[in-house]
Design a protein around this motif. Sequence first.
Motif, PDB file in Angstrom:
ATOM      1  N   GLY A 300       0.792  -1.224   0.000  1.00 43.84           N
ATOM      2  CA  GLY A 300       0.000   0.000   0.000  1.00 43.84           C
ATOM      3  C   GLY A 300       0.818   1.264   0.000  1.00 43.84           C
ATOM      4  O   GLY A 300       0.251   2.365  -0.045  1.00 43.84           O
ATOM      5  N   ALA A 301       2.151   1.164   0.019  1.00 43.46           N
ATOM      6  CA  ALA A 301       3.005   2.359   0.047  1.00 43.46           C
ATOM      7  C   ALA A 301       4.094   2.255  -1.027  1.00 43.46           C
ATOM      8  O   ALA A 301       3.922   2.725  -2.144  1.00 43.46           O
ATOM      9  N   ALA A 302       5.222   1.589  -0.719  1.00 45.15           N
ATOM     10  CA  ALA A 302       6.335   1.532  -1.676  1.00 45.15           C
ATOM     11  C   ALA A 302       5.927   0.882  -3.000  1.00 45.15           C
ATOM     12  O   ALA A 302       6.255   1.388  -4.082  1.00 45.15           O
ATOM     13  N   LEU A 303       5.195  -0.224  -2.948  1.00 46.62           N
ATOM     14  CA  LEU A 303       4.790  -0.883  -4.194  1.00 46.62           C
ATOM     15  C   LEU A 303       3.689  -0.108  -4.918  1.00 46.62           C
ATOM     16  O   LEU A 303       3.553  -0.215  -6.142  1.00 46.62           O
ATOM     17  N   LEU A 344      14.118  15.378  -0.210  1.00 41.60           N
ATOM     18  CA  LEU A 344      13.904  13.945  -0.023  1.00 41.60           C
ATOM     19  C   LEU A 344      12.850  13.629   1.021  1.00 41.60           C
ATOM     20  O   LEU A 344      12.255  12.553   1.023  1.00 41.60           O
ATOM     21  N   HIS A 345      12.618  14.569   1.945  1.00 43.66           N
ATOM     22  CA  HIS A 345      11.645  14.341   3.016  1.00 43.66           C
ATOM     23  C   HIS A 345      10.282  14.950   2.706  1.00 43.66           C
ATOM     24  O   HIS A 345       9.406  14.991   3.567  1.00 43.66           O
ATOM     25  N   GLY A 346      10.126  15.445   1.459  1.00 44.81           N
ATOM     26  CA  GLY A 346       8.831  15.984   1.058  1.00 44.81           C
ATOM     27  C   GLY A 346       8.610  17.427   1.446  1.00 44.81           C
ATOM     28  O   GLY A 346       7.538  17.979   1.193  1.00 44.81           O
ATOM     29  N   ALA A 347       9.619  18.080   2.048  1.00 43.50           N
ATOM     30  CA  ALA A 347       9.482  19.478   2.438  1.00 43.50           C
ATOM     31  C   ALA A 347       9.726  20.376   1.216  1.00 43.50           C
ATOM     32  O   ALA A 347      10.573  20.066   0.369  1.00 43.50           O
ATOM     33  N   SER A 511       9.087   2.152   3.763  1.00 46.47           N
ATOM     34  CA  SER A 511       8.549   2.843   2.585  1.00 46.47           C
ATOM     35  C   SER A 511       8.923   4.320   2.592  1.00 46.47           C
ATOM     36  O   SER A 511       9.158   4.910   1.526  1.00 46.47           O
ATOM     37  N   GLY A 512       8.978   4.912   3.782  1.00 46.72           N
ATOM     38  CA  GLY A 512       9.377   6.317   3.887  1.00 46.72           C
ATOM     39  C   GLY A 512      10.813   6.563   3.480  1.00 46.72           C
ATOM     40  O   GLY A 512      11.210   7.702   3.190  1.00 46.72           O
ATOM     41  N   MET A 513      11.624   5.488   3.431  1.00 44.80           N
ATOM     42  CA  MET A 513      13.026   5.609   3.021  1.00 44.80           C
ATOM     43  C   MET A 513      13.203   5.448   1.510  1.00 44.80           C
ATOM     44  O   MET A 513      14.326   5.498   1.005  1.00 44.80           O
ATOM     45  N   TRP A 514      12.098   5.257   0.792  1.00 44.76           N
ATOM     46  CA  TRP A 514      12.149   4.993  -0.655  1.00 44.76           C
ATOM     47  C   TRP A 514      12.987   6.042  -1.390  1.00 44.76           C
ATOM     48  O   TRP A 514      13.852   5.716  -2.204  1.00 44.76           O
ATOM     49  N   GLN A 515      12.729   7.317  -1.095  1.00 44.44           N
ATOM     50  CA  GLN A 515      13.427   8.389  -1.809  1.00 44.44           C
ATOM     51  C   GLN A 515      14.904   8.491  -1.459  1.00 44.44           C
ATOM     52  O   GLN A 515      15.676   9.109  -2.189  1.00 44.44           O
ATOM     53  N   ALA A 521      17.205  -0.937  -6.308  1.00 41.50           N
ATOM     54  CA  ALA A 521      17.513  -2.351  -6.073  1.00 41.50           C
ATOM     55  C   ALA A 521      17.964  -2.567  -4.633  1.00 41.50           C
ATOM     56  O   ALA A 521      17.667  -3.606  -4.024  1.00 41.50           O
ATOM     57  N   PHE A 522      18.666  -1.580  -4.049  1.00 41.81           N
ATOM     58  CA  PHE A 522      19.135  -1.726  -2.674  1.00 41.81           C
ATOM     59  C   PHE A 522      17.982  -1.635  -1.678  1.00 41.81           C
ATOM     60  O   PHE A 522      18.055  -2.195  -0.584  1.00 41.81           O
ATOM     61  N   PHE A 523      16.913  -0.920  -2.056  1.00 40.38           N
ATOM     62  CA  PHE A 523      15.717  -0.890  -1.214  1.00 40.38           C
ATOM     63  C   PHE A 523      15.150  -2.296  -1.075  1.00 40.38           C
ATOM     64  O   PHE A 523      14.867  -2.769   0.041  1.00 40.38           O
ATOM     65  N   PHE A 524      14.990  -2.982  -2.201  1.00 36.34           N
ATOM     66  CA  PHE A 524      14.425  -4.335  -2.165  1.00 36.34           C
ATOM     67  C   PHE A 524      15.426  -5.353  -1.623  1.00 36.34           C
ATOM     68  O   PHE A 524      15.021  -6.362  -1.035  1.00 36.34           O
TER      69      PHE A 524
END
Length: 556
Positions: A300-303, A344-347, A511-515, A521-524
Amino acid sequence: MGKQKKHPKGLMVLFFTEMWERFGFYLLIGIFFLYMTESKDSQFPGMGFSGVKASDIYGSYLALVYLTPFIGGLLADRYLGYRLSITIGGLLFSAGYFGLAINNETAFFVSLLLIIMGNGLFKPNISALVGKIYDSNPKYRDLKDSGYNIFYMGINIGAFICNFIAAYLRINYGWGWAFAAAGVGMLIGVIWFWTGQFFTDNIKMVDKVSPPTKDDMPMKKILYTLFLPAAVAGTIGWMIPGNIFSSDSTDAFIFFSLVVVIFYFNIYRTADKKEKQPIKALLAVFGSVIVFWAIFHQNGAALTVWAENYTNRQVPELLEEPIKTLSLNQVVTTDMREVEQTDLHGAPVLDAFGHPVTELKPDPYFDNLPKENWPETGKVNLISTELFQSINPGFIILFTPLVVGFFNFLARKRKKGPVTTPAKIGWGMVITALSAVVMILAVIVSKNGAVKASAGWLFGTYAVITVGELCLSPMGLSLVSKLSPPRITALMMGGWFLSTSIGNKLSGVLSGMWQTYDNKAFFFLTNALLAMVSVILIFSMLPWLNRVMKEYTEKK
């Protein structure tokens, strides 16, 4: 005499009740992140949150949704009973969904609170009831694992159809209509739950309150030794300067959860000698499966972000007319529009005078699509993002008979007997690690998002993790039912959902670390490594878990 093959009638009552409850729950999950990140200036306005804030709220919501079953299980065990708890929970659910139909930030958070409370009363108790109706008659006990698999299919029928309803309503009429549909579905579930009981006495027969014994902690003492300290700990976590774990909400949740975890260890410490080993085994499994939920609920977030921005969602010519006829498509354009830049934090990024920095950009779908591949008409039809959320429950409906049949085949052929419930959970974690590997390959093939990835990669990763889920999630419910002392069955079911809660919060954190990952690939890869740690833990404990289960179930 052959083995009993017919399941208790009460299963179908619980099956369809849970189906409608999950219809609403997963309808919300399918559009939750999209709604939070939708601009307030859109035709159908959303909350306008940044991706990081939306991930934090998403993880916190899922964490609390699965934390409250601890309280709901306790109340059902001692005071309310299962049926009343399920009814109150269903009505709170419905009120929360109708509240989300109001596009207002205060209504948004109040509605989430109602849903969180509703799930606490509903979820552990309907799952516990399934086990109770099988335990009520010895002829049904051997069918318990397959009964939970059938029950799990009900969950996923609701989860499959809800996204089509959500896509149609939110595209054509707005977000509020989709949320209202979830509220209507839950009301249908409550009505079915009560009318269905006229046709079976299984459920009424097992709905018995278990007053606390002299060895149990009184409710007043639980209030002072658990809920109050947990609330204080959560408040401290929220208020401490800076952040220990990425955000105030995460700090508060971790601090709160530590107190609840201590409470469960105290249950083990004060239990009778014959109850200690099964409780200890359950706590060990609870700790091991946290990683599964951290990976699974990234759907529901990263994917969702991967489906929205990195996947080729253009409607194939073969499906163009049916998709348009059903109004399940989004039309996006290459028209340039002014968009605020964010970090990166959406600010928002500010210039020297403190004003937001803007740039001209097309719809985000075209961000990683080369200009030569932009449509000549300036418009493109896209399959709605939330429809990808139906892949997993669709596979569960297809795979459940195959997985059940496979384990039944092994039970007949293996000299050592059936594959044990703890072993199924262990293999579920192995398969979960492989699902992360599928996404690593997707990143590599799509050149780290430089080109749109085939939707086949999402089908692939969901197919793999679905098999893992079928080995793990319904088996976890079955294991709790088998090993829990009868006086605290719902409470221990709440413990299972506590482990789910912690994993869900971790899914939001990850998921919040996605950006922050330049190479996705390192995220997964992080997901795969976390899953393998859990695999090592479970299989190292497997001989002991199998022994405890065999000894306790024979005495039960």
